[in-house]
Design an enzyme around this catalytic site. Structure first.
Site, PDB file in Angstrom:
ATOM      1  CB  VAL A   1       6.612   4.998  -6.796  1.00 57.50           C
ATOM      2  CG1 VAL A   1       6.381   4.667  -8.267  1.00 57.50           C
ATOM      3  CG2 VAL A   1       7.680   6.070  -6.663  1.00 57.50           C
ATOM      4  N   GLY A   2       4.008   3.440  -5.850  1.00 59.82           N
ATOM      5  CA  GLY A   2       2.865   2.569  -6.131  1.00 59.82           C
ATOM      6  C   GLY A   2       1.548   3.247  -5.825  1.00 59.82           C
TER       7      GLY A   2
ATOM      8  CE  LYS B   1       6.389  -0.100  -6.877  1.00 60.41           C
ATOM      9  NZ  LYS B   1       7.655  -0.787  -6.451  1.00 60.41           N
TER      10      LYS B   1
ATOM     11  CD  GLU C   1       1.392 -15.907  -0.262  1.00 64.57           C
ATOM     12  OE1 GLU C   1       1.371 -16.383  -1.404  1.00 64.57           O
ATOM     13  OE2 GLU C   1       1.120 -14.710  -0.006  1.00 64.57           O
TER      14      GLU C   1
ATOM     15  N   GLY D   1      10.681   2.798  -7.274  1.00 65.70           N
ATOM     16  CA  GLY D   1      10.232   3.481  -6.072  1.00 65.70           C
ATOM     17  C   GLY D   1       9.583   2.517  -5.107  1.00 65.70           C
TER      18      GLY D   1
ATOM     19  CB  CYS E   1       1.253 -16.182  -5.523  1.00 60.55           C
ATOM     20  SG  CYS E   1       1.228 -16.287  -7.317  1.00 60.55           S
TER      21      CYS E   1
ATOM     22  CD  GLU F   1      -0.894 -13.731  -8.818  1.00 60.61           C
ATOM     23  OE1 GLU F   1      -1.105 -14.247  -7.696  1.00 60.61           O
ATOM     24  OE2 GLU F   1       0.232 -13.559  -9.288  1.00 60.61           O
TER      25      GLU F   1
ATOM     26  N   GLY G   1       6.489   1.081  -2.792  1.00 63.29           N
ATOM     27  CA  GLY G   1       5.058   0.943  -2.991  1.00 63.29           C
ATOM     28  C   GLY G   1       4.225   2.034  -2.336  1.00 63.29           C
ATOM     29  N   PRO G   2       4.474   2.347  -1.059  1.00 58.84           N
ATOM     30  CG  PRO G   2       4.730   1.985   1.232  1.00 58.84           C
ATOM     31  CD  PRO G   2       5.343   1.639  -0.099  1.00 58.84           C
TER      32      PRO G   2
END
Length: 478
Positions: A206-207, A170, A382, A201, A282, A245, A203-204
């Site tokens: 399909v992830g 994904k 961040e 999709g 990051c 990561e 994240g909530p």
């Protein structure tokens, strides 16, 4: 406009049933650049079943067969390099110089590196009376981010294919164009049916379905720490391997033994690195720690560096800084810049609002704060934008304490003249990657962090190992 409304499942481009669509916004001018279909858990199930069936044959491919496949991927990738560059510019606003020389090229580099590792890797070894065998872990769920979209999928996908794993992938729905190009490359290269399956999709949905699916033995995720926690929770019931990561708030320690010219160069380099990819890295060195007696020297160098950065449209021929990825990201950065002002940090350069003449697009001013304290939001959160926080220290011990005073531990940066002093400082930093005196990234060195910056490693031998299981065979010698 790009319409990418099909998923790639079991070797075919398929229009998904019952899928909604999402408009993809070009961050350089806020126009609609394309549309993608948005999947559901049912589509994940189709992809996972295809990958599971394909694994039964793919894991038996010989080393040479896998080398030849990766070589063909490299050939096809090289032929599509300009297409990849254009896709990255359009989906995330990366300037052309960055999209071509770093973003697009990084994907090609990861496949080439994994060919070299695969050629020499010892999958079997004798240890006493036991034969130790390394075997592919199985079906892998890969969930990748928008900020380095091709770099991050390639450093997962290349070792997955090299080790004999199959994949459900994904990409980020915010930057999906480069994923489409890569999937077309893989198809042209002859990746066997079901070995790589790609769907879009949220994240909530399909992830989460990828993370929880019982046919998926591993999830490799790159993204925010918040989302990484959700992935780990979703994966827990099936006890699958999870590598992550995640976020960072990396310190950049400038030691006091540098001469005036080198000190200014180290400070300016640290500030300019915060504007690469518009600060959306990051591992960005977002907290600069400088000797208290040289604070004004550092402030002057950082201010000059920030004000030298040209912000502009990504198709510019100049070496500009482009926009950030989205309105949501722009708003978050503005909120944190304002928080820095409200909490009493000294605004040295930049600030809220868009740069002059750039009213359309998600452009941010390169920003520098001084007199930042470790309890301020800009020192702890961040920001993921071109914002530098300068903090001062009195001695090495305080610099190390401030550097480690974060829930993150992805990267660290140290500049100094005395090698033994550098070694001592480096040994006490709690982070997965340390850059000394501006040393660049190395594609063969493991990438990953301590603490809430994640677990597991990507790239190099350590990244290769993440996709393998270990089997001990007793009673048969090699």
């Amino acid at each position: 406009m790009r319409d990418y409304l099909k998923f790639y499942i079991n070797g075919e481009w398929k229009t998904p049933d019952n899928a909604s669509t999402l408009e993809v916004i070009n961050p350089a001018d806020e126009s609609v650049a394309g549309r993608i279909s948005m999947g559901t858990s049912d589509h994940v199930d189709q992809a996972a079943n295809a990958a599971s069936q394909a694994f039964n044959s793919y894991y038996q491919y010989s080393r040479q067969q896998r080398v030849e496949l990766l070589q063909e991927i490299c050939t096809q990738y090289k032929a599509r390099m300009n297409d990849m560059t254009d896709a990255i510019i359009e989906e995330m606003g990366a300037p052309r110089w960055l999209a071509s020389s770093s973003q697009a090229l990084s994907g090609y580099g990861h496949f080439k590196t994994n060919i070299e590792i695969l050629n020499d890797y010892a999958f079997n070894r004798q240890q006493g009376d036991a034969m130790i065998i390394k075997e592919p872990i199985g079906v892998c769920g890969l969930i990748t981010p928008w900020n380095w979209p091709i770099n991050q999928i390639s450093c997962k996908l290349a070792p997955a294919l090299a080790t004999g794993c199959t994949v459900v992938w994904k990409p980020s729905e915010i930057a999906p164009f480069s994923a489409q190009v890569l999937m077309e490359i893989l198809d042209s290269a002859g990746v066997p049916d079901g070995v790589v399956n790609m769907l879009h999709g949220y994240g909530p949905e399909v992830g989460a379905a990828i993370s929880a699916h019982p046919l998926i033995q591993m999830v490799s995720f790159t993204g925010s720490t918040r989302a990484g926690v959700a992935v780990a929770k979703d994966a827990a019931d099936t006890v699958k391997r999870v590598t992550q990561e995640l976020g960072g708030k990396s310190p950049n320690i400038i030691l006091d033994d540098l001469d005036e010219t080198t000190f200014a160069k180290a400070v300016a380099g640290g500030m300019k690195s915060m504007t690469v990819n518009s600060g959306q890295n990051c591992n960005a060195p977002s907290r600069m720690l400088v000797p208290a007696e040289r604070l004004q020297e550092a402030v002057a160098a950082a201010k000059a560096a920030a004000e030298s950065i040209q912000v502009g449209h990504p198709n510019s021929e100049d070496r500009v800084m482009g926009p950030v990825i989205s309105a949501v990201q722009w708003d978050k950065i503005q909120d944190l810049i304002q928080a820095g002002i409200d909490e009493g940090a000294t605004l040295v350069a930049g600030g809220t609002g868009k740069p002059d003449g750039l009213d359309q697009g998600y452009y941010v001013k390169p920003t520098v704060f001084a007199n930042v304290h470790s309890d301020m939001r800009i020192a702890r959160e961040e920001i993921f934008g071109p914002v530098l926080s300068i903090m001062s220290y009195t001695d090495d011990a305080e610099a190390i304490r401030l550097a480690n005073d974060t829930p993150y531990g992805l990267s660290g940066y140290v500049s100094g003249a005395d090698t033994e002093r550098l070694r001592e400082v480096v040994s006490r930093l709690r982070a997965g990657m340390i850059h000394v005196n501006g040393a660049p990234m190395d594609r063969t060195a493991p990438f990953g962090g301590y603490k809430q910056s994640g677990n597991g490693r990507e790239k190099g031998l350590e990244g290769f190992d993440e996709f393998l299981e270990t089997k001990s065979v007793l009673g048969i010698k090699s």
